[in-house]
Design a protein around this motif. Structure first.
Motif, mmCIF file in Angstrom:
data_model
loop_
_atom_site.group_PDB
_atom_site.id
_atom_site.type_symbol
_atom_site.label_atom_id
_atom_site.label_comp_id
_atom_site.label_asym_id
_atom_site.label_seq_id
_atom_site.Cartn_x
_atom_site.Cartn_y
_atom_site.Cartn_z
ATOM 1 N N ASN A 363 0.821 -1.206 0.000
ATOM 2 C CA ASN A 363 0.000 0.000 0.000
ATOM 3 C C ASN A 363 0.858 1.260 0.000
ATOM 4 O O ASN A 363 0.553 2.251 -0.679
ATOM 5 N N TYR A 367 0.489 3.989 -3.068
ATOM 6 C CA TYR A 367 -0.119 5.302 -2.859
ATOM 7 C C TYR A 367 0.908 6.423 -2.677
ATOM 8 O O TYR A 367 0.567 7.501 -2.186
ATOM 9 N N ALA A 414 -8.579 7.446 -4.404
ATOM 10 C CA ALA A 414 -8.236 6.191 -5.076
ATOM 11 C C ALA A 414 -9.234 5.873 -6.172
ATOM 12 O O ALA A 414 -8.882 5.271 -7.194
ATOM 13 N N VAL A 419 -6.053 3.115 -8.699
ATOM 14 C CA VAL A 419 -4.838 2.455 -8.220
ATOM 15 C C VAL A 419 -5.132 0.965 -8.182
ATOM 16 O O VAL A 419 -6.171 0.551 -7.668
#
Length: 460
Positions: A363, A367, A414, A419
């Motif tokens: 993650n 991100y 997101a 993503v």
């Protein structure tokens, strides 16, 4: 047929009380018996001492200090507590006795001659308490003085007391059982009311609650516990419905893309390049569904796993090795930082910890931009080891900090900037942390990054 709980309570209390009452009745009888015998023996002892100083045996001849004592009314007539006296020689042969004995004789017992203890016996149809003492002349025992007093009234009193207690005992137990059953029924009424209300609550009206009694007793605690259980069930059902809806939505999207792609292909002949392009699109949809299914299976395995076996892990070496692997796998800059200069040993499930860190690192990399680094920090504070995964990504809104651990939850950013992912990674992390006894927390600032922290239990 099994008796009701009310009946069982009444029976148990009755049996316990029956034992207590029986012990009390036996004690009452024993105290009465002891008191009566002690009082009679005291009177008998006084009478024996009085006559012992008045009667002598000299070479087999009876001599009296006061002969007229034998003519007293107490020895010639039947009185309330008559005294019986008999003098015997060393062989127990009667030498003289009080007139109120008539043709009866007191019982001579050689083994009781020295102890001078009183005992109970029958003379004809009458019960008496008897004592015998030796008659000594010039240091030699020449015979025995037997003295007895009536025990008839005391014996009748003890018999009546015993009979009364035997009659009262079952009557008290029956009355006690009926009372206990009534009181148990009254005590069970609040519980029966709770049962009735709880039976009416089902999946359709799970938002209803048992009325709070506002009592601090066991009934109030039971009501609070049932309501808290219903709260948890309602939340679990809401999460399950949301999970089912989200899972259906997430799977329906790639399925729709796959179906649309295949329908386009069969409408008319296509060039090789068009076939290749559409097949690539279909494969991507299949890959996405495969990823979602794999994550769902992983989450299901975590939820169905029993108690995890914890083993000792050296945290610094473990995390540093995992960071080195992920640097090569993600082709990103990931820094490892140890805040202590000594090994940190924790008891945890190694595979679960590895999956937690892999998801957090994945993650953090997804991100955050490729020109920023990710930091993994290991340390200890107040004997509590911790791991922090720090990124410089887009951050998370404060109102979404708790929601990010829900299955399929994706932030607005997101969704707007797609993503790759299924939205299940952090849900798996949360579940694994709960199973492993690890506390997970997150802090974030929009456009500046997030910090995911794992706190391990205090090490002894």
């Amino acid at each position: 047929m099994k008796s009701s709980y009310k009946q069982r309570i009444a029976w148990r209390l009755t049996w316990v009380t029956a034992l207590i009452i029986s012990a009390v009745f036996v004690l009452i009888y024993m105290v009465a018996d002891f008191t009566l015998i002690r009082n009679i023996d005291r009177e008998l002892q006084l009478e024996t001492e009085k006559h012992k100083d008045q009667i002598f045996l000299v070479r087999g001849e009876i001599r009296f200090l006061h002969k007229d004592e034998w003519e007293e009314m107490e020895h010639t007539q039947l009185q309330l507590n008559p005294i019986f006296i008999e003098i015997v020689d060393l062989n127990g042969v009667s030498m003289d006795r009080s007139p109120n004995l008539g043709s009866q004789h007191l019982l001579f017992t050689p083994e009781k001659a020295q102890t001078q203890d009183a005992w109970t016996l029958k003379i004809g149809d009458q019960t008496v308490r008897q004592q015998q003492i030796p008659l000594i002349n010039d240091g030699q025992t020449e015979g025995y003085l037997l003295v007895a007093t009536s025990f008839q009234d005391a014996d009748e009193l003890l018999t009546n007391l015993r009979n009364v207690l035997f009659v009262l005992y079952p009557m008290i137990l029956i009355s006690l059982f009926l009372t206990m059953r009534y009181l148990a029924g009254k005590s069970m009424e609040p519980i029966l009311e709770i049962i009735s209300i709880a039976n009416q609550i089902n999946q359709k009206n799970l938002n209803e609650r048992v009325p709070d009694s506002n009592l601090n007793d066991e009934i109030g605690q039971l009501t609070h516990s049932i309501n808290r259980l219903l709260d948890r069930l309602e939340q679990a059902l809401i999460r399950e419905k949301q999970f089912t809806s989200d899972a259906s939505h997430e799977l329906r999207t790639p399925l729709s893309v796959l179906r649309g792609t295949l329908e386009v292909l069969i409408r008319k002949p296509r060039t090789a390049e068009e076939y290749q392009e559409k097949i690539q699109t279909a494969l991507k949809s299949i890959d996405k569904m495969t990823s979602i299914i794999d994550q769902l299976l992983a989450l299901a395995r975590v939820e169905s796993t029993g108690k995890l076996v914890h083993e000792e892990v050296e945290l610094i070496a473990f995390v540093e090795e995992l960071v080195d692997q992920k640097k090569l796998e993600f082709d990103r800059v990931i820094h490892f930082n140890s805040q202590v200069g000594f090994p940190i040993y924790v008891k945890t499930h190694e595979k679960s910890l590895k999956m937690i860190l892999e998801n957090l690192l994945q993650n953090a990399v997804k991100y955050s931009s490729s020109d920023t680094s990710v930091v993994v920090e290991v340390g200890m504070r107040s004997l509590e080891p911790y791991i922090q995964v720090i990124d410089q990504g887009c951050g998370i809104e404060e109102e979404n900090l708790e929601k990010i651990f829900d299955p399929f939850f994706r932030t607005q950013d997101a969704l707007q900037n797609p993503v790759p992912g299924t939205g299940l990674g952090l849900a798996i992390v949360k579940k694994l942390c709960q199973e492993s006894g690890i506390k997970i927390s997150v802090s974030s600032i929009l456009s500046r990054g997030s910090v995911f922290r794992l706190d391990f239990p205090k090490q002894s």
